[in-house]
Design a protein around this motif. Structure first.
Motif, PDB file in Angstrom:
ATOM      1  N   VAL A   1      33.699  58.591  46.043  1.00 57.86           N
ATOM      2  CA  VAL A   1      32.115  57.940  47.141  1.00 57.86           C
ATOM      3  C   VAL A   1      31.354  58.940  47.416  1.00 57.86           C
ATOM      4  O   VAL A   1      31.984  59.761  48.174  1.00 57.86           O
ATOM      5  CB  VAL A   1      32.880  56.931  48.250  1.00 57.86           C
ATOM      6  N   ASP A   2      29.857  58.353  47.078  1.00 52.65           N
ATOM      7  CA  ASP A   2      29.038  59.607  47.605  1.00 52.65           C
ATOM      8  C   ASP A   2      28.205  59.317  49.225  1.00 52.65           C
ATOM      9  O   ASP A   2      27.517  60.362  49.142  1.00 52.65           O
ATOM     10  CB  ASP A   2      27.969  60.292  46.088  1.00 52.65           C
ATOM     11  N   TYR A   3      27.938  58.462  48.098  1.00 54.63           N
ATOM     12  CA  TYR A   3      27.477  57.846  49.659  1.00 54.63           C
ATOM     13  C   TYR A   3      27.787  56.551  49.970  1.00 54.63           C
ATOM     14  O   TYR A   3      28.470  55.360  49.951  1.00 54.63           O
ATOM     15  CB  TYR A   3      25.413  57.330  49.465  1.00 54.63           C
ATOM     16  N   ALA A   4      27.517  55.736  51.343  1.00 51.24           N
ATOM     17  CA  ALA A   4      27.380  54.732  52.247  1.00 51.24           C
ATOM     18  C   ALA A   4      26.796  53.998  52.521  1.00 51.24           C
ATOM     19  O   ALA A   4      25.765  54.746  53.393  1.00 51.24           O
ATOM     20  CB  ALA A   4      28.946  54.490  52.818  1.00 51.24           C
ATOM     21  N   SER A   5      26.114  53.472  53.477  1.00 48.99           N
ATOM     22  CA  SER A   5      25.436  52.513  54.245  1.00 48.99           C
ATOM     23  C   SER A   5      25.875  51.097  54.365  1.00 48.99           C
ATOM     24  O   SER A   5      26.848  50.484  54.047  1.00 48.99           O
ATOM     25  CB  SER A   5      24.043  52.295  53.008  1.00 48.99           C
ATOM     26  N   VAL A   6      25.717  50.106  55.271  1.00 48.18           N
ATOM     27  CA  VAL A   6      25.271  49.200  55.806  1.00 48.18           C
ATOM     28  C   VAL A   6      24.972  48.050  56.081  1.00 48.18           C
ATOM     29  O   VAL A   6      23.224  48.284  56.398  1.00 48.18           O
ATOM     30  CB  VAL A   6      25.844  48.709  57.566  1.00 48.18           C
ATOM     31  N   SER A   7      24.078  47.464  55.257  1.00 52.68           N
ATOM     32  CA  SER A   7      23.477  45.872  55.123  1.00 52.68           C
ATOM     33  C   SER A   7      23.738  44.609  55.465  1.00 52.68           C
ATOM     34  O   SER A   7      24.726  44.314  56.231  1.00 52.68           O
ATOM     35  CB  SER A   7      23.567  45.587  53.722  1.00 52.68           C
ATOM     36  N   VAL A   8      23.094  44.618  56.815  1.00 47.58           N
ATOM     37  CA  VAL A   8      22.785  43.688  57.529  1.00 47.58           C
ATOM     38  C   VAL A   8      21.645  41.981  57.463  1.00 47.58           C
ATOM     39  O   VAL A   8      20.491  42.674  57.826  1.00 47.58           O
ATOM     40  CB  VAL A   8      23.450  43.557  58.687  1.00 47.58           C
ATOM     41  N   THR A   9      22.523  40.733  57.439  1.00 49.81           N
ATOM     42  CA  THR A   9      21.068  39.878  57.691  1.00 49.81           C
ATOM     43  C   THR A   9      21.430  40.053  59.442  1.00 49.81           C
ATOM     44  O   THR A   9      22.029  39.767  60.401  1.00 49.81           O
ATOM     45  CB  THR A   9      21.828  38.896  57.083  1.00 49.81           C
ATOM     46  N   THR A  10      19.686  39.206  59.289  1.00 47.38           N
ATOM     47  CA  THR A  10      19.318  38.487  60.649  1.00 47.38           C
ATOM     48  C   THR A  10      19.555  37.152  61.056  1.00 47.38           C
ATOM     49  O   THR A  10      19.916  36.505  59.627  1.00 47.38           O
ATOM     50  CB  THR A  10      18.034  39.582  61.079  1.00 47.38           C
ATOM     51  N   ARG A  11      19.335  36.145  61.785  1.00 46.96           N
ATOM     52  CA  ARG A  11      18.877  35.119  62.025  1.00 46.96           C
ATOM     53  C   ARG A  11      17.830  34.339  60.579  1.00 46.96           C
ATOM     54  O   ARG A  11      18.094  33.223  60.454  1.00 46.96           O
ATOM     55  CB  ARG A  11      19.023  34.368  63.231  1.00 46.96           C
ATOM     56  N   GLY A  12      17.076  35.476  60.675  1.00 48.55           N
ATOM     57  CA  GLY A  12      15.910  35.250  60.498  1.00 48.55           C
ATOM     58  C   GLY A  12      15.659  34.776  58.754  1.00 48.55           C
ATOM     59  O   GLY A  12      14.512  34.815  58.218  1.00 48.55           O
ATOM     60  N   GLY A  13      16.784  35.575  57.898  1.00 47.88           N
ATOM     61  CA  GLY A  13      16.803  35.669  56.270  1.00 47.88           C
ATOM     62  C   GLY A  13      16.900  36.822  56.113  1.00 47.88           C
ATOM     63  O   GLY A  13      16.881  37.292  54.676  1.00 47.88           O
ATOM     64  N   GLN A  14      16.425  38.335  56.628  1.00 50.92           N
ATOM     65  CA  GLN A  14      15.837  39.008  56.560  1.00 50.92           C
ATOM     66  C   GLN A  14      17.341  39.778  56.509  1.00 50.92           C
ATOM     67  O   GLN A  14      18.033  39.986  57.044  1.00 50.92           O
ATOM     68  CB  GLN A  14      14.851  40.005  57.370  1.00 50.92           C
TER      69      GLN A  14
ATOM     70  N   VAL B   1      26.409  37.294  62.715  1.00 52.79           N
ATOM     71  CA  VAL B   1      26.744  38.261  62.250  1.00 52.79           C
ATOM     72  C   VAL B   1      26.805  39.071  60.543  1.00 52.79           C
ATOM     73  O   VAL B   1      28.311  38.380  60.773  1.00 52.79           O
ATOM     74  CB  VAL B   1      27.320  39.916  62.663  1.00 52.79           C
ATOM     75  N   ARG B   2      26.556  39.076  59.447  1.00 47.73           N
ATOM     76  CA  ARG B   2      26.782  38.877  58.065  1.00 47.73           C
ATOM     77  C   ARG B   2      26.744  40.397  57.767  1.00 47.73           C
ATOM     78  O   ARG B   2      24.930  40.199  57.811  1.00 47.73           O
ATOM     79  CB  ARG B   2      26.966  37.458  57.246  1.00 47.73           C
ATOM     80  N   GLY B   3      27.015  40.743  56.394  1.00 49.13           N
ATOM     81  CA  GLY B   3      26.808  41.721  56.111  1.00 49.13           C
ATOM     82  C   GLY B   3      27.349  42.373  54.593  1.00 49.13           C
ATOM     83  O   GLY B   3      28.359  41.864  54.425  1.00 49.13           O
ATOM     84  N   ALA B   4      27.314  43.488  54.290  1.00 50.69           N
ATOM     85  CA  ALA B   4      27.959  44.731  53.548  1.00 50.69           C
ATOM     86  C   ALA B   4      28.138  45.603  53.335  1.00 50.69           C
ATOM     87  O   ALA B   4      26.840  46.254  54.074  1.00 50.69           O
ATOM     88  CB  ALA B   4      27.603  43.967  51.883  1.00 50.69           C
ATOM     89  N   LEU B   5      29.568  46.538  53.462  1.00 53.11           N
ATOM     90  CA  LEU B   5      29.657  47.771  53.505  1.00 53.11           C
ATOM     91  C   LEU B   5      29.541  48.340  52.677  1.00 53.11           C
ATOM     92  O   LEU B   5      29.900  47.631  51.515  1.00 53.11           O
ATOM     93  CB  LEU B   5      30.771  47.860  53.929  1.00 53.11           C
ATOM     94  N   ASN B   6      28.530  49.170  51.651  1.00 50.72           N
ATOM     95  CA  ASN B   6      28.023  49.716  50.413  1.00 50.72           C
ATOM     96  C   ASN B   6      28.514  51.242  50.118  1.00 50.72           C
ATOM     97  O   ASN B   6      28.323  51.779  50.882  1.00 50.72           O
ATOM     98  CB  ASN B   6      26.699  49.654  50.222  1.00 50.72           C
ATOM     99  N   LEU B   7      29.167  50.948  48.985  1.00 52.63           N
ATOM    100  CA  LEU B   7      29.777  52.427  48.493  1.00 52.63           C
ATOM    101  C   LEU B   7      29.324  52.638  47.449  1.00 52.63           C
ATOM    102  O   LEU B   7      29.237  52.277  46.548  1.00 52.63           O
ATOM    103  CB  LEU B   7      31.111  52.830  48.594  1.00 52.63           C
TER     104      LEU B   7
END
Length: 223
Positions: free
Chosen positions: A32-45, A118-124
């Motif tokens: 795994v070379d890079y990682a990030s966290v994607s998070v959704t908001t109440r407004g759908g963003q 809160v809902r989202g994803a851990l990205n690898l």
């Protein structure tokens, strides 16, 4: 894992905790070379938090822009989304070639949920195809659970909102540095991190200063 768990003691700094988690992901999980966290908001963003490099930011943004990709699908619907080779996977015909052009060849995204909303994803992200194996999936699942714990502690919308804003500013600062010094995304992000470390200043504070300076310069040029 122990170091990350220690960072979850209350009170926590959400920015620093998520940064520690994604950094631990790239240091701990082979391939795994890079990682990030994607998070959704109440407004759908949906926004990116705690990227470990400019390529992670760019890959996330491509998925948000095109409305397709593993991190988007994991954050919104599927518990786990895995891609062995983005150059040949037909599920995301627009995102796949663009990601491969960035140097991302395989990807794994784990969904997480945290109360109250809160809902989202851990990205690898991996620069080699077929970099995801069973051990990688198991470790990633545990790190995704830690992200959920961190988000659960950050119950106040204001805290999460500040994290979203700070990482948006980091992305803007990377763009300024790229243009100013003619650097590629990774070198620009590295410049930002070194400036933060050398000055013992938080990354988002360095980014805010760079963006503010660029805005002042642009305003003077217009006058």
């Amino acid at each position: 894992m122990t170091e990350v768990a220690a960072a979850l003691l209350v009170p926590i700094d959400l920015d620093e905790t998520l940064d520690r988690i994604t950094a631990s992901v790239t240091e701990t999980i082979p391939g795994v070379d890079y990682a990030s966290v994607s998070v959704t908001t109440r407004g759908g963003q949906i926004r990116t938090l705690a990227p470990t490099g400019a390529i992670a930011i760019q890959a996330d943004e491509l998925q948000y822009e095109f409305g397709e990709g593993p991190c988007l699908q994991a954050a919104l619907t599927e518990p786990v989304v895995e891609v062995d080779d983005l150059t040949s996977d037909l599920r995301w015909p627009t995102y796949g070639p663009k990601a491969a052009a960035l140097g991302v060849k395989s990807q794994l995204s784990f969904q997480f949920r945290a109360d109250p909303h809160v809902r989202g994803a851990l990205n690898l992200y991996a620069t080699q195809p077929h970099a995801i194996d069973g051990e990688c999936r198991q470790l990633s699942a545990m790190f995704a659970a830690l992200v959920a714990v961190a988000m659960g502690w950050a119950r106040r919308d204001q805290t999460l909102g500040q994290a979203v804003v700070s990482h948006t500013t980091v992305g803007q600062a990377v763009g300024v540095i790229m243009e100013r010094y003619r650097l590629d995304p990774d070198r620009a992000f590295g410049f930002l991190v070194r400036t933060s470390q050398n000055g013992n200043i938080k990354l988002h504070q360095v980014a805010e200063r760079i963006v503010a300076d660029a805005a002042r310069t642009a305003q003077r040029n217009e006058q």
